[in-house]
Scaffold this motif. Structure first.
Motif: not given
Length: 192
Positions: A52-55, A60-64, A70-71, A159-163
């Motif tokens: 239930g936590i986005p990214w 999400g690690d790459r986006l941050r 930080d988180r 932005l591109p997707h950070p996948s």
């Protein structure tokens, strides 16, 4: 009573596309009335659906990392709203997760954005968000990202997707890391 908390409760109870969701509905959205930055992504993956936590995954690690947050800062709802194009996990297709369900954005984005008056910048992460929000959305993701300065005139940053699946895209476009990320970090820092 303020409208945003009630609206978020409505969103979490949404069952609009329940029949199409392999894991059932679990809308994943975060927003606080003071949010200044909006992140519009695609749809939750299985890990995000579970927590239930986005990214809350490698993307999400790459986006941050891209945002140099930080988180704690990233998940501060009074500073950053996270509203994907599809709120629930859409299922798996041949090449990965299916596209976001088409019902969410038309149903919920307008009402949610109306309750976020302090937004200063919207990050459009991936092609689905860009097609929905950018003028001239028929362009490719690469064109949208390359022409980010035009989108900034409207308050958007494509932005591109950070996948991790997009490693090749990133490797083939070193200009993204060299030219775009420094501007992204400066804008996000200024907004927050």
């Amino acid at each position: 009573m303020k409208r945003l908390p009630a609206l978020l409760e409505e969103v979490s109870a949404c069952r609009l596309c329940e029949a199409h969701l392999p894991l059932g509905p679990r809308p994943v959205v975060r927003a606080g009335e003071g949010a200044r930055l909006l992140i519009v992504g695609q749809a939750p993956g299985t890990r995000v659906h579970e927590t239930g936590i986005p990214w809350n995954d490698p993307s999400g690690d790459r986006l941050r990392d891209w945002l140099q947050l930080d988180r704690d800062a990233f998940y501060d709802e009074q500073r950053i709203a996270i509203i994907p194009m599809g709120f629930c996990y859409p299922g798996r297709g041949k090449g990965g997760d299916l596209p976001p369900r088409p019902e969410c954005a038309p149903q919920w984005h307008g009402p949610l954005l109306a309750e976020l008056p302090d937004l200063r910048l919207t990050l459009l992460v991936g092609q689905y968000a860009q097609r929905y929000y950018l003028p001239g959305a028929s362009k490719t993701l690469t064109d949208n990202v390359r022409e980010y300065r035009k989108a900034l005139e409207h308050g958007f940053f494509p932005l591109p997707h950070p996948s991790p699946r997009n490693r090749l895209w990133l490797r083939q476009r070193p200009w993204f890391e060299e030219e775009v990320l420094p501007v992204l970090r400066e804008r996000v820092g200024a907004v927050l």
